[in-house]
Design an enzyme around this catalytic site. Structure first.
Site, mmCIF file in Angstrom:
data_model
loop_
_atom_site.group_PDB
_atom_site.id
_atom_site.type_symbol
_atom_site.label_atom_id
_atom_site.label_comp_id
_atom_site.label_asym_id
_atom_site.label_seq_id
_atom_site.Cartn_x
_atom_site.Cartn_y
_atom_site.Cartn_z
ATOM 1 N N HIS A 148 -9.167 12.876 14.700
ATOM 2 C CA HIS A 148 -8.600 12.426 15.983
ATOM 3 C C HIS A 148 -7.858 11.096 15.836
ATOM 4 O O HIS A 148 -7.738 10.335 16.798
ATOM 5 C CB HIS A 148 -9.696 12.280 17.053
ATOM 6 C CG HIS A 148 -10.567 13.486 17.192
ATOM 7 N ND1 HIS A 148 -10.183 14.609 17.893
ATOM 8 C CD2 HIS A 148 -11.803 13.768 16.682
ATOM 9 C CE1 HIS A 148 -11.149 15.516 17.844
ATOM 10 N NE2 HIS A 148 -12.139 15.032 17.098
ATOM 11 N N SER A 190 16.867 -2.651 9.259
ATOM 12 C CA SER A 190 17.431 -2.481 10.592
ATOM 13 C C SER A 190 18.777 -3.191 10.672
ATOM 14 O O SER A 190 19.010 -4.191 9.991
ATOM 15 C CB SER A 190 16.470 -3.067 11.633
ATOM 16 O OG SER A 190 17.110 -3.251 12.873
ATOM 17 N N LYS A 234 12.686 -5.586 9.299
ATOM 18 C CA LYS A 234 12.288 -4.173 9.318
ATOM 19 C C LYS A 234 12.428 -3.524 7.948
ATOM 20 O O LYS A 234 13.337 -3.813 7.186
ATOM 21 C CB LYS A 234 13.128 -3.395 10.337
ATOM 22 C CG LYS A 234 12.918 -3.797 11.788
ATOM 23 C CD LYS A 234 11.539 -3.398 12.279
ATOM 24 C CE LYS A 234 11.373 -1.893 12.399
ATOM 25 N NZ LYS A 234 12.337 -1.267 13.320
ATOM 26 N N GLU A 250 10.844 10.004 7.741
ATOM 27 C CA GLU A 250 11.198 10.364 9.118
ATOM 28 C C GLU A 250 12.190 11.530 9.138
ATOM 29 O O GLU A 250 12.091 12.417 9.997
ATOM 30 C CB GLU A 250 11.782 9.149 9.837
ATOM 31 C CG GLU A 250 10.749 8.065 10.107
ATOM 32 C CD GLU A 250 11.347 6.820 10.753
ATOM 33 O OE1 GLU A 250 12.595 6.772 10.908
ATOM 34 O OE2 GLU A 250 10.584 5.909 11.085
#
Length: 452
Positions: A148, A269, A275, A282
């Site tokens: 979970h 970024s 970043k 992804e």
């Protein structure tokens, strides 16, 4: 805008923009068909030699990029046939004797699927090797196992990575199984009733390296199960890759801090200098939706088709090519990215040693002392609550704290650690170090045997 998007019926019917990828398979099938026609007495030896020679010239033009593709000829079959006639004259028109574009395209796509599966199996092996290499390096690294998405029990990093090896092996098994059903030659089925010429289909199948021949001509030209089965296996393989990508994305965040992705597989970024985005992970996660969509698209196209061939089946190639390209590219990226992963052992251990991950060990301790497990579970739960109320971890509790919860606790309860919890899982499939080492060795052996 309407004028820019306008098309003609001929343009709409044409499959050449995508089935041109099957050109080499179409030439190969045509060469084999010419030899089959000679064996059947339809072509003389000289005619066969001239046709095969012309097809070799067509292959050369395809390989050099000089082949004159013509959209007005609609598909790859007519393009190859027309070019053959241009090269060797009217004799080229004899090649189509006894066959149909229906069994031609079924043959071409089966040959393509066979090659796509073989390439995918090789990429899966490279992916597994990368996982096994990281597992060997992470044999002593401890992290929380999750359920979970909540910290549950401590496990070895190697054990966690081996879970993905298991998934990949099942994916390989499904693909290998699908290959057995793709490895059936439909050529000779003609339009739908079978060719009228005495073609030795077994010899033709051997010539094209098919394991066997189709048993029903109508099914052979109308069947796209082999494409759907490949797409199904591809979708499930991508789903497994996506699950690992999700964990890499989570683990590389500051909130977890478990792993750092290599620079070639991450990016910064355009506005935030700090970043480091796990872009490849992804993208693979995102591309999984494309492959799932390819499967659904073809299932939907086929679901209402009467026998035998229908033009709807022209819609099989775009999802097939897209899924194969996406899967092969994703596997290549995953194998490369996994090799660059740098795991933060200290961060993982710190997480495994907090969050009450040893609570199950306390329940098992009491159960081993004779307490019913449900009662032991309640006692362990009360100890967690006590620690929470006092702002402590379980490791901060004293023997007196334990004995207030149950007199069955002895001094050795203070010796329960992450290492002892992992070591107790000494069963086949468990996370104990010796079992995980054995699992890595066994997985290596399976990988090597699959290559022999």
């Amino acid at each position: 805008m309407a004028d820019e998007l306008s098309t003609t019926p001929a343009d709409f019917l044409a499959s050449l923009p995508y089935d041109r990828r099957l050109a080499s398979y179409d030439v190969r099938g045509s060469e084999a068909w010419a030899r089959a026609l000679e064996r059947a007495g339809v072509l003389t030896s000289d005619e066969t030699q001239a046709i095969v020679g012309g097809l070799e010239s067509v292959r050369g033009e395809l390989e050099s990029g000089e082949f004159p593709f013509r959209l007005e000829l609609e598909d790859i079959h007519f393009n190859v046939e027309r070019r053959l006639i241009e090269l060797i004259g009217p004799l080229g028109g004899k090649l189509h004797t006894g066959r149909s574009r229906n069994d031609q395209i079924a043959t071409d796509t089966r040959l393509y699927v066979k090659d796509a599966i073989a390439a995918t199996l090789q990429r899966l092996k490279a992916y597994c090797r990368a996982l096994l290499d990281q597992a060997e390096q992470g044999i002593d690294v401890v992290l929380p196992g999750y359920t979970h998405l909540q910290r549950a029990q401590p496990v070895l990093l190697a054990h966690h990575l081996l879970a993905y090896v298991e998934m990949a092996e099942r994916d390989a098994g499904r693909l290998a199984d699908a290959l057995t059903r793709a490895d059936v030659m439909p050529l000779g089925s003609a339009a739908l009733t079978g060719t009228a010429y005495p073609i030795d289909r077994d010899a033709l199948a051997a010539d094209l390296d098919f394991a066997t021949v189709s048993r029903n001509s109508m099914d052979a030209v109308a069947d796209r199960d082999y494409v759907i089965e490949f797409l199904s296996a591809a979708a499930l393989t991508m789903t497994h890759l996506s699950r690992l990508c999700e964990e890499i994305i989570l683990w590389s965040s500051d909130e977890f801090g478990f792993v750092r992705v290599g620079g070639d597989y991450a990016s910064g970024s355009s506005i935030m200098p700090q970043k480091r985005n796990p872009d490849i992970a992804e993208l693979v996660r995102g591309k999984t939706g494309r492959v799932n969509g390819d499967l659904v698209a073809l299932l939907t196209s086929v679901k209402g088709l009467p026998l035998a061939y229908n033009r709807d089946l022209q819609e099989d190639k775009e999802p097939l090519f897209d899924a194969a390209d996406t899967l092969l590219g994703s596997l290549e990226m995953m194998a490369g990215m996994i090799q660059t992963l740098e795991f933060n052992d200290d961060s993982m251990r710190s997480a495994a040693e907090s969050g009450f991950l040893l609570a199950t060990e306390l329940a098992d301790y009491l159960a081993a002392q004779g307490s019913p497990f449900r009662a032991a579970h309640e006692i362990a739960h009360s100890l967690v609550q006590t620690a929470l109320e006092e702002g402590k971890q379980l490791r901060d509790l004293t023997l007196e704290d334990y004995r207030r919860a149950s007199e069955r606790f002895e001094q050795d309860v203070l010796g329960i650690t992450v290492e002892s919890a992992i070591a107790k899982r000494d069963i086949v499939g468990g996370t104990a170090p010796s079992r995980v080492r054995d699992a890595i060795t066994a997985a290596r052996a399976r990988l090597e045997s699959s290559e022999s």
